[in-house]
Design a protein around this motif. Structure first.
Motif, PDB file in Angstrom:
ATOM      1  N   GLY A 107      -7.915   1.312   7.148  1.00 34.22           N
ATOM      2  CA  GLY A 107      -7.777   0.016   7.795  1.00 34.22           C
ATOM      3  C   GLY A 107      -7.677  -1.093   7.325  1.00 34.22           C
ATOM      4  N   ALA A 108      -7.713  -1.521   6.076  1.00 35.95           N
ATOM      5  CA  ALA A 108      -7.811  -2.492   5.152  1.00 35.95           C
ATOM      6  C   ALA A 108      -6.338  -3.149   5.304  1.00 35.95           C
ATOM      7  N   ARG A 109      -6.507  -4.589   5.443  1.00 32.04           N
ATOM      8  CA  ARG A 109      -5.260  -5.234   5.459  1.00 32.04           C
ATOM      9  C   ARG A 109      -4.567  -5.322   4.063  1.00 32.04           C
ATOM     10  N   VAL A 110      -3.198  -5.219   4.182  1.00 30.55           N
ATOM     11  CA  VAL A 110      -2.366  -5.430   2.938  1.00 30.55           C
ATOM     12  C   VAL A 110      -2.704  -6.632   2.185  1.00 30.55           C
ATOM     13  N   VAL A 111      -2.477  -7.600   2.972  1.00 22.46           N
ATOM     14  CA  VAL A 111      -2.940  -9.068   2.347  1.00 22.46           C
ATOM     15  C   VAL A 111      -4.294  -9.053   1.395  1.00 22.46           C
ATOM     16  N   ASP A 112      -5.214  -8.327   1.933  1.00 29.16           N
ATOM     17  CA  ASP A 112      -6.464  -8.173   1.138  1.00 29.16           C
ATOM     18  C   ASP A 112      -6.432  -7.353   0.033  1.00 29.16           C
ATOM     19  N   ILE A 113      -5.600  -6.376   0.016  1.00 29.12           N
ATOM     20  CA  ILE A 113      -5.457  -5.552  -1.049  1.00 29.12           C
ATOM     21  C   ILE A 113      -4.671  -5.955  -2.222  1.00 29.12           C
ATOM     22  N   CYS A 114      -3.571  -6.819  -1.842  1.00 31.64           N
ATOM     23  CA  CYS A 114      -2.830  -7.827  -2.502  1.00 31.64           C
ATOM     24  C   CYS A 114      -3.660  -8.866  -3.252  1.00 31.64           C
ATOM     25  N   ARG A 115      -4.615  -9.671  -2.307  1.00 34.11           N
ATOM     26  CA  ARG A 115      -5.433 -10.557  -3.222  1.00 34.11           C
ATOM     27  C   ARG A 115      -6.268  -9.977  -4.217  1.00 34.11           C
ATOM     28  N   ILE A 116      -6.961  -8.843  -3.813  1.00 31.78           N
ATOM     29  CA  ILE A 116      -7.807  -8.067  -4.861  1.00 31.78           C
ATOM     30  C   ILE A 116      -7.431  -7.513  -5.990  1.00 31.78           C
ATOM     31  N   THR A 117      -6.269  -6.981  -5.901  1.00 31.52           N
ATOM     32  CA  THR A 117      -5.605  -6.138  -7.141  1.00 31.52           C
ATOM     33  C   THR A 117      -4.272  -7.014  -7.614  1.00 31.52           C
ATOM     34  N   GLY A 118      -3.802  -8.101  -7.179  1.00 30.84           N
ATOM     35  CA  GLY A 118      -2.669  -8.940  -7.817  1.00 30.84           C
ATOM     36  C   GLY A 118      -1.466  -8.188  -7.463  1.00 30.84           C
ATOM     37  N   MET A 119      -1.433  -6.947  -6.532  1.00 31.15           N
ATOM     38  CA  MET A 119      -0.063  -6.245  -6.478  1.00 31.15           C
ATOM     39  C   MET A 119       0.746  -7.271  -5.413  1.00 31.15           C
ATOM     40  N   THR A 120       1.913  -6.812  -5.358  1.00 27.79           N
ATOM     41  CA  THR A 120       2.885  -7.317  -4.251  1.00 27.79           C
ATOM     42  C   THR A 120       2.607  -6.565  -3.013  1.00 27.79           C
ATOM     43  N   ARG A 121       3.203  -7.057  -2.014  1.00 28.03           N
ATOM     44  CA  ARG A 121       3.104  -6.357  -0.780  1.00 28.03           C
ATOM     45  C   ARG A 121       4.190  -5.040  -0.817  1.00 28.03           C
ATOM     46  N   SER A 122       5.199  -5.400  -1.785  1.00 28.69           N
ATOM     47  CA  SER A 122       6.056  -3.936  -1.889  1.00 28.69           C
ATOM     48  C   SER A 122       5.354  -3.039  -2.604  1.00 28.69           C
ATOM     49  N   ARG A 123       4.507  -3.354  -3.683  1.00 26.69           N
ATOM     50  CA  ARG A 123       3.982  -2.277  -4.373  1.00 26.69           C
ATOM     51  C   ARG A 123       2.824  -1.754  -3.824  1.00 26.69           C
TER      52      ARG A 123
END
Length: 131
Positions: A107-123
């Motif tokens: 249930g983690a937010r995509v925005v948090d995953i992007c911030r931590i990994t540097g990935m784009t939302r689309s990735r």
């Protein structure tokens, strides 16, 4: 007549190698000639015959694969290091993908995953949707 500097440039050009590699090779053959024949080659006044012999010796060494031994050894070390780093990268990438999927599943937010990994939302969505 020629000198060692001039012959070095000629060998380097003829064999498409660096001046340093050419000079190293020439010095080896000059020393070898002195040891085997007792003939000293004056590096300030190399005869045309000696220059031709030295040039051909360098050509033959290149054809035989006798040049660049240290550089080949260095290349082997670098190639092994690259292969290990590439393998480590692939392992880390798979671990990161698994962690992204686990975070999404928890249930983690995509925005948090992007911030931590540097990935784009689309990735992140692409990882989520891959099977």
């Amino acid at each position: 007549m020629t000198d060692l500097d001039t012959l070095t440039r000629l060998v380097a050009s003829a064999l498409d190698i660096t001046d340093d590699a050419a000079r190293d090779s020439l010095e080896i053959y000059i020393d070898q000639t002195a040891r085997e024949n007792g003939d000293e080659i004056n590096t300030d006044e190399i005869s045309d015959d000696d220059a031709a012999f030295l040039m051909e010796s360098c050509r033959e060494a290149q054809r035989a694969g006798d040049m660049g031994d240290q550089q080949l050894a260095d290349l082997e070390v670098a190639a092994r290091a690259y292969d290990q780093a590439h393998s480590d990268f692939q392992t880390a990438e798979q671990q990161r993908i698994a962690a992204v999927r686990a975070a999404l599943a928890a249930g983690a937010r995509v925005v948090d995953i992007c911030r931590i990994t540097g990935m784009t939302r689309s990735r992140v969505y692409q990882i989520r949707d891959e099977t």
